[in-house]
Design an enzyme around this catalytic site. Structure first.
Site, PDB file in Angstrom:
ATOM      1  N   ASP A  68      -7.113  15.953 -20.985  1.00 39.90           N
ATOM      2  CA  ASP A  68      -7.033  15.965 -22.442  1.00 39.90           C
ATOM      3  C   ASP A  68      -7.848  17.135 -22.969  1.00 39.90           C
ATOM      4  OD1 ASP A  68      -6.123  15.070 -24.872  1.00 39.90           O
ATOM      5  OD2 ASP A  68      -7.671  13.538 -25.105  1.00 39.90           O
TER       6      ASP A  68
ATOM      7  N   TYR B 218      -8.984  19.598 -26.469  1.00 36.25           N
ATOM      8  CA  TYR B 218      -9.754  19.334 -27.689  1.00 36.25           C
ATOM      9  C   TYR B 218      -9.540  20.564 -28.552  1.00 36.25           C
ATOM     10  CZ  TYR B 218     -14.217  17.695 -29.894  1.00 36.25           C
ATOM     11  OH  TYR B 218     -15.200  17.198 -30.731  1.00 36.25           O
TER      12      TYR B 218
ATOM     13  N   HIS C 130     -10.194  19.145 -36.032  1.00 39.91           N
ATOM     14  CA  HIS C 130     -10.637  17.885 -35.434  1.00 39.91           C
ATOM     15  C   HIS C 130     -12.007  18.043 -34.782  1.00 39.91           C
ATOM     16  CE1 HIS C 130     -10.690  14.153 -33.155  1.00 39.91           C
ATOM     17  NE2 HIS C 130     -10.867  14.847 -32.049  1.00 39.91           N
TER      18      HIS C 130
ATOM     19  N   ARG D 111     -22.647  14.611 -34.215  1.00 36.63           N
ATOM     20  CA  ARG D 111     -23.831  15.406 -33.890  1.00 36.63           C
ATOM     21  C   ARG D 111     -24.443  16.111 -35.094  1.00 36.63           C
ATOM     22  NH1 ARG D 111     -20.178  16.011 -29.918  1.00 36.63           N
ATOM     23  NH2 ARG D 111     -19.169  17.722 -31.017  1.00 36.63           N
TER      24      ARG D 111
ATOM     25  N   GLU E  43      -5.569   8.498 -31.645  1.00 42.02           N
ATOM     26  CA  GLU E  43      -5.613   9.954 -31.799  1.00 42.02           C
ATOM     27  C   GLU E  43      -4.193  10.496 -31.731  1.00 42.02           C
ATOM     28  OE1 GLU E  43     -10.098  11.268 -30.504  1.00 42.02           O
ATOM     29  OE2 GLU E  43      -8.538  11.630 -29.038  1.00 42.02           O
TER      30      GLU E  43
ATOM     31  N   GLU F 162      -1.742  13.052 -30.845  1.00 43.69           N
ATOM     32  CA  GLU F 162      -1.722  14.201 -29.943  1.00 43.69           C
ATOM     33  C   GLU F 162      -0.299  14.482 -29.492  1.00 43.69           C
ATOM     34  OE1 GLU F 162      -4.638  14.535 -26.879  1.00 43.69           O
ATOM     35  OE2 GLU F 162      -6.058  13.162 -27.848  1.00 43.69           O
TER      36      GLU F 162
ATOM     37  N   ASP G 293      -3.820   8.835 -27.964  1.00 40.91           N
ATOM     38  CA  ASP G 293      -5.022   8.692 -27.139  1.00 40.91           C
ATOM     39  C   ASP G 293      -5.932   7.652 -27.806  1.00 40.91           C
ATOM     40  OD1 ASP G 293      -7.185   9.010 -25.474  1.00 40.91           O
ATOM     41  OD2 ASP G 293      -7.822  10.913 -26.348  1.00 40.91           O
TER      42      ASP G 293
ATOM     43  N   ARG H 139     -14.237   3.898 -30.522  1.00 38.03           N
ATOM     44  CA  ARG H 139     -15.273   4.849 -30.937  1.00 38.03           C
ATOM     45  C   ARG H 139     -16.682   4.377 -30.644  1.00 38.03           C
ATOM     46  NH1 ARG H 139     -12.437   9.342 -30.949  1.00 38.03           N
ATOM     47  NH2 ARG H 139     -10.653   9.195 -32.346  1.00 38.03           N
TER      48      ARG H 139
ATOM     49  N   GLN I 237     -17.245   4.789 -26.891  1.00 35.90           N
ATOM     50  CA  GLN I 237     -17.319   6.231 -26.643  1.00 35.90           C
ATOM     51  C   GLN I 237     -18.659   6.824 -27.080  1.00 35.90           C
ATOM     52  OE1 GLN I 237     -14.234   8.406 -28.741  1.00 35.90           O
ATOM     53  NE2 GLN I 237     -15.015  10.405 -28.125  1.00 35.90           N
TER      54      GLN I 237
ATOM     55  N   TYR J 213     -20.871   8.660 -24.025  1.00 38.88           N
ATOM     56  CA  TYR J 213     -20.273   9.971 -23.724  1.00 38.88           C
ATOM     57  C   TYR J 213     -21.261  11.107 -23.432  1.00 38.88           C
ATOM     58  CZ  TYR J 213     -21.028  12.710 -27.977  1.00 38.88           C
ATOM     59  OH  TYR J 213     -21.586  13.454 -28.988  1.00 38.88           O
TER      60      TYR J 213
ATOM     61  N   LYS K  28     -11.887   5.541 -23.648  1.00 42.72           N
ATOM     62  CA  LYS K  28     -10.543   6.124 -23.645  1.00 42.72           C
ATOM     63  C   LYS K  28      -9.631   5.546 -22.563  1.00 42.72           C
ATOM     64  CE  LYS K  28     -11.396   9.879 -26.399  1.00 42.72           C
ATOM     65  NZ  LYS K  28     -10.577  10.308 -27.550  1.00 42.72           N
TER      66      LYS K  28
ATOM     67  N   THR L 163      -3.399   4.994 -22.730  1.00 40.90           N
ATOM     68  CA  THR L 163      -2.943   6.183 -23.449  1.00 40.90           C
ATOM     69  C   THR L 163      -1.428   6.097 -23.485  1.00 40.90           C
ATOM     70  OG1 THR L 163      -4.803   7.428 -22.515  1.00 40.90           O
ATOM     71  CG2 THR L 163      -3.003   8.718 -23.473  1.00 40.90           C
TER      72      THR L 163
ATOM     73  N   THR M 129      -6.619  15.752 -30.453  1.00 43.22           N
ATOM     74  CA  THR M 129      -6.192  15.279 -31.762  1.00 43.22           C
ATOM     75  C   THR M 129      -5.804  16.450 -32.651  1.00 43.22           C
ATOM     76  OG1 THR M 129      -7.816  13.556 -31.468  1.00 43.22           O
ATOM     77  CG2 THR M 129      -6.877  13.791 -33.668  1.00 43.22           C
TER      78      THR M 129
ATOM     79  N   GLU N  36     -11.574  10.240 -38.631  1.00 44.53           N
ATOM     80  CA  GLU N  36     -11.619  11.315 -39.620  1.00 44.53           C
ATOM     81  C   GLU N  36     -11.069  10.847 -40.973  1.00 44.53           C
ATOM     82  OE1 GLU N  36      -9.640  13.592 -36.335  1.00 44.53           O
ATOM     83  OE2 GLU N  36     -10.314  15.297 -37.562  1.00 44.53           O
TER      84      GLU N  36
HETATM   85 CA   LIG Z   1      -8.118  12.963 -27.269  1.00 42.70          CA
HETATM   86 MG   LIG Z   2      -6.609   7.486 -23.899  1.00 33.40          MG
END
Ligand SMILES: [Ca+2]
Ligand SMILES: [Mg+2]
Ligand SMILES: [Ca+2]
Ligand SMILES: [Mg+2]
Ligand code: NI
Lengths: 416, 416
Positions: free
Chosen positions: B126, B128, B133, B142, B199, B201, B233, B237, B240, B244, B253, B257, B350, B364
């Site tokens: 996957d 990014y 996004h 962050r 997500e 995608e 995806d 959250r 994650q 992560y 995740k 999927t 995403t 988002e």
């Molecule tokens: Ca993703």
């Molecule tokens: Mg997934």
């Protein structure tokens, strides 16, 4: 005792009976074998001769496969009696010993045998389960304050690796190219990795998996595992350092991962179970184990520099240092319903011990290149040079019984 | 024009000719099909009747497979003429139209057809690759200062995902359980995810790969891709966020999927190529493209809440917003020698657009739950509730020609 010669220091005593995939010049078809002493034993040939009779096992079909997957899918109820039946066949009192024609066909000097990747690996996961390693790397990548993340003592941190580039011991890999920052603070440059490293790991192969949506109980997890191999998680530290925030290691790792050829079964390792490290805070119930689950497996990292002519031992470690057990790793991996399949590979993460001579990577052994390793002949290394070779070794020993993994060998060729 | 009825707003016009895998109640064997209008066309049946004759293609064998992998392995020199041959067979002037028996056997109302996961996916990666996004998520996870990492504008950031849990459109998934921090600053608790997200995608399937140690040229990368699907995806959250750092998303995740059933080929998408976003700084030479490589694909996210009875569109985006192209992703993925295999799946990440109504995740759209989405009937959502359903849709339109992806549908069942 076996009727086949086994030297006292052999990893492959009659107490082992590992599984692997072989071919020979005479018969290039891949098939399943075990190993004893300096011989591979063609299980396909023994099965075709009608010598392997275990309920639930169509041995002639299963051992004629080009990977262990079909055998591994059969589950512990088949694995345990099959291993015992093979052990008996190879014992001193076996009828096989007097069948000279079959012995000649099936018992093959290891020098005449080509081994192959033992499993079709659907998914490969790498954990990060040594506290010493996570702390050391954390200090170097993020500083002392952020070394061990708050999550680390609560769960076995893991990430997905690349299954396509898992290779059998003996495979030569080219130094990877990619983006890395050569001068701190400047833009990255494209070129061959300048900080090629190894990671001393062990990995288990999933035998029987779980359906999507279900989970594997931590106290039943061991029965889902088929066996264990040595694993070298080659790592390009400069590529990794530049790419890994925020989504984790990618090109710094996925150019190749080497595993040893002979899968040592959980049954063979059972006598070497010991209590693992004390876990504080106490793990959540889904990670709480009711019996010892660490393995006392001595580990060694050896390096032969391109300009040298012998291997030097650069680290001695032990799997028992691993904080999170294999069983906890598998329970955690599936707690969210993630499905495991036969042949999935789960690496332990680098197995560093508590002392400087037990670290499982050059990154730690040279403290990110701050000091040099001195090898035989006065040769020095910070990271791997082109044509350097590495061997990982591992074995258990107790009450005169030795069960080992052979070697996980690899060589780094120049970048293409 | 086809002799089969195709409504003007159908995703599956004669200009599309996607590939998928089907079975029917009468014939439960999985086999390869294409789709036109509201019909699946059994390519295995047409091949057995001798109607698909393309050099290098053993159509009767290849289309009788339970996945597209064998077909995808044949390469562009076979894909292009095969698609044109099928297009011709389905056109108004085709001889097939008058073969009533074969039409009855091969042209199947979609309601009578079960689709299946189109490919055996060896590895799933996957990326990014949407700047919008990455910036949005970066701010939320962050803070504004560290939103976009320094590496982001230099390379397409990606990570390995879980191949075993990639499922076909229509699959229902259970809400995952695991560790998540419920009260900020306190220890994690075990339980069902409280922040279930999607997500939006798209993903490409690798047709022809590369050998370990070799790389795929960015300007030839498109020819290695077989086609494109929609991908959801699913993301927990809270799981994650806790897990992560530092090795990336894992259990947040890998519980599932979802990809759409019909693979739209690169040939069908070719007319919709457009120039992608301006890239600053200039990509390194191995990522430098000589022609437009973005695709103008309109995308939609729809949500049907459990207590509602209709889908509401909650986002409208476009693949052309994606900063790093599919070709750049594939070139980057292999620059270090990582080997790609037929059937590998590479997600875009995403696909968020520049405006608040074009964001590709609930994270988002609700700005991490700070605001609520209002759906039809006044129903509100921050994250997904049990029994909520989602649809991703995507299509290209130009000069009266429409080529689309159908739906990528999923439903979140309660935790087990
Ligand atoms: Ca993703
Ligand atoms: Mg997934
Ligand atoms: Ca590792
Ligand atoms: Mg590796
Ligand atoms: Ni269910």
């Amino acid at each position: 005792m076996s009727f086949i010669e086994v030297k006292p220091d052999s990893d492959f005593s009659i107490h082992n009976i590992p599984f692997g995939v072989i071919s020979t010049a005479e018969n290039p078809t891949r098939r399943v074998a075990t190993r004893i002493g300096d011989y591979a034993v063609d299980l396909s040939a023994l099965a075709q001769a009608g010598l392997i009779n275990v309920p639930g096992l169509d041995a002639a079909k299963v051992f004629a496969q080009p990977s262990l997957n079909l055998y591994m899918s059969l589950g512990k109820a088949v694995w345990t009696p099959t291993r015992l039946a093979i052990q008996k066949l190879l014992s001193s009192s076996s009828a096989l010993r007097d069948n000279a024609a079959l012995v000649a066909q099936a018992v093959l000097p290891i020098a005449k045998v080509q081994t192959h990747l033992a499993a079709e690996i659907g998914d490969y996961t790498d954990f990060y389960a040594s506290k010493e390693h996570a702390t050391n790397v954390g200090i170097m990548f993020r500083g002392k304050e952020n070394a061990l993340m708050p999550n680390w003592t609560h769960l076995p941190v893991g990430y997905h690796g690349r299954a396509s580039s898992v290779v059998n011991s003996g495979t030569q890999l080219h130094r990877p190219k990619g983006q890395r920052v050569v001068v701190k603070g400047e833009d990255p440059q494209y070129g061959p990795s300048l900080r090629m490293d190894c990671e001393l790991e062990m990995a288990f192969l999933v035998g029987t998996g779980n359906a999507l949506g279900s989970s594997i109980d931590v106290n039943k997890a061991k029965d889902h595992m088929f066996g264990v191999v040595l694993m070298n998680d080659w790592s390009a530290r400069d590529i990794q350092a530049w790419e890994y925030v925020p989504l984790g290691p990618f090109l710094g790792k996925n150019f190749g991962t080497t595993i040893s050829s002979w899968v040592v079964t959980m049954d063979a390792l059972e006598p070497f179970l010991v209590q693992g490290p004390h876990q504080e805070p106490k793990p959540l119930p889904y990670l709480a184990e009711s019996s010892p689950s660490a393995y006392d497996i001595k580990l060694e990292v050896q390096l032969k520099p391109a300009e040298g002519n012998e291997f030097s031992v650069i680290s001695r470690s032990n799997l028992k240092y691993m904080y999170w057990s294999f069983a906890q790793q598998l329970a955690h991996h599936t707690v969210n319903g993630c499905n495991m399949r036969t042949g999935d590979l789960c690496g332990s993460g680098t197995i560093s011990g508590p002392t400087e001579d037990s670290y499982g990577s050059l990154l730690e052994l040279t403290w990110s290149g701050a000091k040099e390793l001195e090898l035989a002949g006065g040769i020095k290394r910070k990271f791997l040079q082109d044509n350097d070779e590495m061997i990982l070794a591992g074995w258990c020993e107790k009450d005169g019984v030795r069960v080992g993994f052979g070697q996980c060998h690899g060589k780094i060729l120049p970048a293409l």
